[in-house]
Design an enzyme around this catalytic site. Structure first.
Site, mmCIF file in Angstrom:
data_model
loop_
_atom_site.group_PDB
_atom_site.id
_atom_site.type_symbol
_atom_site.label_atom_id
_atom_site.label_comp_id
_atom_site.label_asym_id
_atom_site.label_seq_id
_atom_site.Cartn_x
_atom_site.Cartn_y
_atom_site.Cartn_z
ATOM 1 C CB THR A 324 -0.946 0.013 1.222
ATOM 2 O OG1 THR A 324 -1.710 1.235 1.201
ATOM 3 C CG2 THR A 324 -0.189 -0.071 2.533
ATOM 4 C CG HIS A 376 5.211 -11.582 16.880
ATOM 5 N ND1 HIS A 376 6.183 -12.468 16.483
ATOM 6 C CD2 HIS A 376 5.798 -10.799 17.827
ATOM 7 C CE1 HIS A 376 7.301 -12.239 17.149
ATOM 8 N NE2 HIS A 376 7.091 -11.224 17.977
#
Length: 405
Positions: A324, A376
């Site tokens: 993006t 994560h």
């Protein structure tokens, strides 16, 4: 004359229903074959429903905002076999257009008050009041009257009355509008909340010196455009650098499916595009096989389709990683949200001249912040930071993209 149904087509896979977005025609309007009658909006794309033949829109069953499903009847189209419809205004219940001259009647003209200056002007020219007003009403409605008598009368107006009138006008301007969310916006909200609730998202940052790419574009930009008929932008460099980094760190290009890790051996890069309906992420498929010019051309095609609501479900389905570029809107730094089921997203930002320490000296360089948000649960700090550093190195030395070093 025959009547045919206007029906909802087969909806894309995984889409159960849609919303009637816009009727482009009203009941009684003539239509041509293949002319768009109505748009229906799904969670991903807008589907256009054309007329199957020449005719007239007879009836609308489902109005704008109604939820519909596959093969549901939206309305009826009256088809003229001779292709010669001659509908009158009475048959269509259309009110004839009224002109401005017809609105201003003679009674309304005669009731208009005359000021002293206007009466003197009529008397001096021996003219009829009604005739004078008919000739001057349009002129007076467009011009500001600056007659001394009127100016003096304005000066005598009570200031408190003017202030009260001003406050009332200001209150009238404090309006509100309430419109329903589009299906795309609703789906986007659901996905963003899902990301926050189901992922352990972190963001790591770095910065890159864009001077080498800027110099390269200045040197070869014109030649590149002549050769490939497309402008050499920054996005092709971003995509190429990203794909080369993903090859070295496959976890960034992977995704989680229940208790399994799915490693993708292909590179389908989602490119975030702002459209009138909201943010969409069309996909560049098999980017590792594309040249710089092919990347630029496909990005342009997808961006144009996105702005015109022409993207297909196939062009929006899939994707292993997202890029993006908030820099096109002036963003200096951000924490982009992951595009599920992907595990990471790269955010690019504005290129700004900043003082930087280089070889023991302070120099002004065009710098840009990079942001890599990642899940994560799958990606550790070592892989995420190393991947972002690799992207930075490729951008600061584009020659490495050719040599793959």
């Amino acid at each position: 004359m025959n009547t045919v149904n206007i029906i909802v087509p087969d909806l894309p896979e995984s889409v159960t229903d849609a919303t009637v977005s816009v009727w482009h025609k009203k009941i009684g309007d003539k239509v041509k074959r293949d002319e768009i009658l109505v748009d229906i909006e799904t969670d991903k794309v807008i589907l256009e429903i054309p007329a199957s033949a020449d005719g007239c829109l007879e009836n609308i069953l489902e109005k704008e905002g109604v939820t519909v499903s596959s093969h549901q009847i939206l309305g009826y189209l009256q088809v003229n076999n001779n292709h010669n419809l001659s509908l009158t205004a009475d048959a269509l219940n259309i009110t004839p257009m009224i002109t401005a001259q017809e609105i201003v009647t003679s009674n309304e003209l005669s009731s208009c008050p005359l000021g002293p200056a206007r009466r003197r002007l009529i008397s001096a020219n021996n003219r009829n009041q009604k005739e004078f007003e008919q000739q001057t009403i349009i002129k007076d409605s467009l011009q500001v009257n600056t007659e001394p008598n009127l100016i003096r009368s304005i000066e005598t107006v009570d200031p408190m009355a003017l202030e009260t009138q001003s406050n009332i006008s200001a209150m009238e301007l404090r309006s509100e509008r309430r419109i329903p969310m589009t299906r795309l916006r609703k789906r986007m909200v659901e996905r963003l909340l899902h990301v926050n609730n189901t992922t352990a998202m972190l963001t790591t940052f770095n910065e890159v010196n864009m001077q080498p790419i800027i110099t390269l574009r200045k040197e070869y930009g014109e030649l590149f455009e002549k050769r490939h008929s497309i402008r050499l932008g920054f996005m092709s460099f971003y995509v190429k650098a990203t794909v080369n980094a993903l090859k070295r760190y496959p976890e960034i290009n992977a995704s989680i499916d229940s208790t399994d890790i799915v490693y993708h051996d292909y590179f389908d890069i989602s490119i975030a595009v702002s459209t009138p309906r909201g943010l969409v992420t069309p996909i560049l498929k098999n980017v590792d096989t594309l040249s710089m010019s092919e990347i630029e051309k496909q990005i342009k095609i997808l961006a144009t389709k996105g702005r015109n609501n022409k993207l297909t479900v196939e062009e929006l389905t899939g994707g292993t990683f997202t890029i993006t570029n908030g820099g096109v809107f002036g963003s200096l730094m951000s924490t982009p949200l992951i595009n599920p089921p992907q595990s990471a997203i790269l955010g690019m930002h504005s290129i700004k001249d900043r003082p930087v320490a280089s070889n023991g000296k302070i120099v002004i360089l065009p710098m840009m912040y990079l942001a890599l948000s990642y899940d994560h649960r799958l990606i550790d700090g070592r892989e995420s930071v190393s991947c972002l550093v690799t992207i930075k190195e490729f951008l600061e030395d584009p020659t490495r993209l050719l040599l793959d070093v």
